[in-house]
Design an enzyme around this catalytic site. Sequence first.
Site, PDB file in Angstrom:
ATOM      1  N   ARG A  19      -9.888  -8.418  14.436  1.00  0.00           N
ATOM      2  CA  ARG A  19     -11.022  -7.975  15.262  1.00  0.00           C
ATOM      3  C   ARG A  19     -12.151  -9.001  15.269  1.00  0.00           C
ATOM      4  O   ARG A  19     -13.169  -8.818  15.950  1.00  0.00           O
ATOM      5  CB  ARG A  19     -11.568  -6.645  14.717  1.00  0.00           C
ATOM      6  CG  ARG A  19     -11.063  -5.428  15.454  1.00  0.00           C
ATOM      7  CD  ARG A  19      -9.770  -4.926  14.915  1.00  0.00           C
ATOM      8  NE  ARG A  19      -9.186  -3.929  15.802  1.00  0.00           N
ATOM      9  CZ  ARG A  19      -8.040  -3.313  15.545  1.00  0.00           C
ATOM     10  NH1 ARG A  19      -7.366  -3.587  14.465  1.00  0.00           N
ATOM     11  NH2 ARG A  19      -7.557  -2.443  16.400  1.00  0.00           N
ATOM     12  N   LYS A  69      -6.241 -17.503   2.074  1.00  0.00           N
ATOM     13  CA  LYS A  69      -7.549 -17.545   1.396  1.00  0.00           C
ATOM     14  C   LYS A  69      -7.564 -18.415   0.134  1.00  0.00           C
ATOM     15  O   LYS A  69      -8.564 -19.063  -0.151  1.00  0.00           O
ATOM     16  CB  LYS A  69      -8.015 -16.130   1.046  1.00  0.00           C
ATOM     17  CG  LYS A  69      -8.366 -15.295   2.278  1.00  0.00           C
ATOM     18  CD  LYS A  69      -8.902 -13.955   1.833  1.00  0.00           C
ATOM     19  CE  LYS A  69      -9.129 -13.031   3.002  1.00  0.00           C
ATOM     20  NZ  LYS A  69      -9.742 -11.766   2.595  1.00  0.00           N
ATOM     21  N   ASP A 105     -16.845 -11.467   0.991  1.00  0.00           N
ATOM     22  CA  ASP A 105     -16.418 -10.086   0.732  1.00  0.00           C
ATOM     23  C   ASP A 105     -17.442  -9.314  -0.100  1.00  0.00           C
ATOM     24  O   ASP A 105     -17.636  -8.115   0.100  1.00  0.00           O
ATOM     25  CB  ASP A 105     -15.071 -10.067  -0.004  1.00  0.00           C
ATOM     26  CG  ASP A 105     -13.909 -10.291   0.951  1.00  0.00           C
ATOM     27  OD1 ASP A 105     -14.109 -10.163   2.179  1.00  0.00           O
ATOM     28  OD2 ASP A 105     -12.801 -10.595   0.480  1.00  0.00           O
ATOM     29  N   GLY A 131      -6.874  -0.204  -7.060  1.00  0.00           N
ATOM     30  CA  GLY A 131      -6.276  -1.471  -6.643  1.00  0.00           C
ATOM     31  C   GLY A 131      -6.756  -2.609  -7.527  1.00  0.00           C
ATOM     32  O   GLY A 131      -7.795  -2.492  -8.204  1.00  0.00           O
ATOM     33  N   ALA A 135      -9.286  -8.041  -2.972  1.00  0.00           N
ATOM     34  CA  ALA A 135     -10.413  -7.209  -2.522  1.00  0.00           C
ATOM     35  C   ALA A 135     -11.034  -6.481  -3.711  1.00  0.00           C
ATOM     36  O   ALA A 135     -12.262  -6.383  -3.825  1.00  0.00           O
ATOM     37  CB  ALA A 135      -9.936  -6.220  -1.475  1.00  0.00           C
ATOM     38  N   THR A 157       0.368  -1.127 -10.573  1.00  0.00           N
ATOM     39  CA  THR A 157       0.869  -2.032 -11.602  1.00  0.00           C
ATOM     40  C   THR A 157      -0.247  -2.228 -12.625  1.00  0.00           C
ATOM     41  O   THR A 157      -1.208  -2.971 -12.382  1.00  0.00           O
ATOM     42  CB  THR A 157       1.252  -3.400 -10.971  1.00  0.00           C
ATOM     43  OG1 THR A 157       2.040  -3.136  -9.806  1.00  0.00           O
ATOM     44  CG2 THR A 157       2.026  -4.266 -11.938  1.00  0.00           C
ATOM     45  N   TYR A 222      -9.719   0.316   7.486  1.00  0.00           N
ATOM     46  CA  TYR A 222     -10.438   0.775   8.690  1.00  0.00           C
ATOM     47  C   TYR A 222      -9.516   1.114   9.861  1.00  0.00           C
ATOM     48  O   TYR A 222      -9.998   1.426  10.948  1.00  0.00           O
ATOM     49  CB  TYR A 222     -11.524  -0.226   9.105  1.00  0.00           C
ATOM     50  CG  TYR A 222     -11.019  -1.606   9.432  1.00  0.00           C
ATOM     51  CD1 TYR A 222     -10.960  -2.581   8.453  1.00  0.00           C
ATOM     52  CD2 TYR A 222     -10.592  -1.924  10.720  1.00  0.00           C
ATOM     53  CE1 TYR A 222     -10.478  -3.844   8.743  1.00  0.00           C
ATOM     54  CE2 TYR A 222     -10.125  -3.181  11.018  1.00  0.00           C
ATOM     55  CZ  TYR A 222     -10.072  -4.139  10.024  1.00  0.00           C
ATOM     56  OH  TYR A 222      -9.587  -5.379  10.329  1.00  0.00           O
ATOM     57  N   GLY A 243     -14.189   1.401   6.220  1.00  0.00           N
ATOM     58  CA  GLY A 243     -13.952  -0.028   6.055  1.00  0.00           C
ATOM     59  C   GLY A 243     -14.562  -0.929   7.122  1.00  0.00           C
ATOM     60  O   GLY A 243     -14.736  -2.131   6.902  1.00  0.00           O
TER      61      GLY A 243
HETATM   62  P1  ATR Z   1      -5.798  -7.650  -1.328  1.00  0.00           P
HETATM   63  O1  ATR Z   1      -5.933  -9.086  -1.711  1.00  0.00           O
HETATM   64  O2  ATR Z   1      -6.098  -7.352   0.108  1.00  0.00           O
HETATM   65  O3  ATR Z   1      -6.536  -6.743  -2.246  1.00  0.00           O
HETATM   66  P2  ATR Z   1      -3.162  -7.350  -2.588  1.00  0.00           P
HETATM   67  O4  ATR Z   1      -3.442  -8.406  -3.595  1.00  0.00           O
HETATM   68  O5  ATR Z   1      -1.836  -7.364  -1.908  1.00  0.00           O
HETATM   69  O6  ATR Z   1      -4.213  -7.349  -1.391  1.00  0.00           O
HETATM   70  O7  ATR Z   1      -3.406  -5.938  -3.267  1.00  0.00           O
HETATM   71  C1  ATR Z   1      -3.013  -4.747  -2.681  1.00  0.00           C
HETATM   72  C2  ATR Z   1      -3.339  -3.580  -3.631  1.00  0.00           C
HETATM   73  O8  ATR Z   1      -2.779  -2.384  -3.055  1.00  0.00           O
HETATM   74  C3  ATR Z   1      -2.704  -3.748  -4.994  1.00  0.00           C
HETATM   75  O9  ATR Z   1      -3.579  -3.186  -5.947  1.00  0.00           O
HETATM   76  C4  ATR Z   1      -1.424  -2.938  -4.863  1.00  0.00           C
HETATM   77  O10 ATR Z   1      -0.914  -2.464  -6.093  1.00  0.00           O
HETATM   78  P3  ATR Z   1       0.076  -3.372  -6.998  1.00  0.00           P
HETATM   79  O11 ATR Z   1      -0.800  -4.334  -7.719  1.00  0.00           O
HETATM   80  O12 ATR Z   1       0.757  -2.421  -7.881  1.00  0.00           O
HETATM   81  O13 ATR Z   1       1.008  -4.056  -6.016  1.00  0.00           O
HETATM   82  C5  ATR Z   1      -1.906  -1.788  -4.013  1.00  0.00           C
HETATM   83  N1  ATR Z   1      -0.795  -1.116  -3.324  1.00  0.00           N
HETATM   84  C6  ATR Z   1      -0.122  -1.565  -2.238  1.00  0.00           C
HETATM   85  N2  ATR Z   1       0.847  -0.678  -1.884  1.00  0.00           N
HETATM   86  C7  ATR Z   1       0.781   0.337  -2.786  1.00  0.00           C
HETATM   87  C8  ATR Z   1       1.491   1.567  -2.960  1.00  0.00           C
HETATM   88  N3  ATR Z   1       2.502   1.916  -2.127  1.00  0.00           N
HETATM   89  N4  ATR Z   1       1.127   2.367  -3.990  1.00  0.00           N
HETATM   90  C9  ATR Z   1       0.105   2.026  -4.825  1.00  0.00           C
HETATM   91  N5  ATR Z   1      -0.597   0.893  -4.708  1.00  0.00           N
HETATM   92  C10 ATR Z   1      -0.272   0.057  -3.702  1.00  0.00           C
END
Ligand code: ATR
Length: 282
Positions: A19, A69, A105, A131, A135, A157, A222, A243
């Site tokens: 966007r 990035k 950010d 997460g 971000a 995780t 968002y 968002g």
């Molecule tokens: P960004 O840099 O945009 O934050 P990222 O590093 O890919 O993107 O992080 C995505 C987050 O969404 C991670 O915390 C991820 O959890 P994991 O560290 O366990 O991968 C979380 N996430 C993505 N899909 C998920 C799901 N189906 N259930 C729970 N957490 C999820």
Amino acid sequence: MSTNPPRACVIGWPVKHSRSPLIHTYWLQQLGIEGSYGRAEVAPADFQNFVSHLAEKGYRGGNVTLPHKEMAYRLATRRTERADSLQAVNTLWIEGGELWGDNTDIIGFLGGLDAEVQGWEKTGDKAVVLGAGGAARAIVQALLLRNIKNILIFNRTLERAEELARLFGSGVTARPWQQLGESLAGVDLLVNTTSLGMAGQPPLDIDLSALPSYAVVDDIVYVPLETPLLAQAHRRGLRTVGGLSMLLHQAVPGFEHWFGQRPEVTPELLALIEADVTSTPK
Ligand code: ATR
């Protein structure tokens, strides 16, 4: 110095759903600036070459999105402290013959929260961040800057949450995802930084009933505008932030670097992007 109108772009792979062109083109028109902002779809293998020739291509700089990035951080010859602290760059500009990199950010997140929920940090200093990716890192940093002293990170995780918590030290604690529901009592601010709830992804399946009535819920997703998490918060009458606010506020510094004027996030701009997300929910 070239007299051509200034140009900037968003560099990503893929980039067609970004966007950013809509946002910056709106500001260019509002401020009566002759200039342009486009999309540059650049594969990871071509990113270094693209960025090293930004000026020759007529660009003053650009935004950088997934998956570039970290590479942008490495390629920038000068970086802001914020970029250094996050080791990722989402905004590039050329200044004094150097390629500068910033990460907006943190100010984007705080700008959105400040605009939507005035005085939010006066509620209390206990926050939950869902997460542990890039971000989440920016958001934990932002919260610490605003004196939020008790931050719990929950992540699917656990090791990634622990790694993030270690980076920040005291006041930031990692917790297993399974303990989330029971940990919401007394929490002032809940922030979702995962992709859960985004169109095409599973919803974020949590029960907000333990959150106090004064809590604020912020979802950085968002698309859709009202995620299932925000819908649940609305049903409870909680204050919320979507968002889009972060997206718009993080765009401000780049525009100022490339086009020389500080733009404003107006209700009209918000409505424009909301209409776009609603008509093209991708
Ligand atoms: P960004 O840099 O945009 O934050 P990222 O590093 O890919 O993107 O992080 C995505 C987050 O969404 C991670 O915390 C991820 O959890 P994991 O560290 O366990 O991968 C979380 N996430 C993505 N899909 C998920 C799901 N189906 N259930 C729970 N957490 C999820």
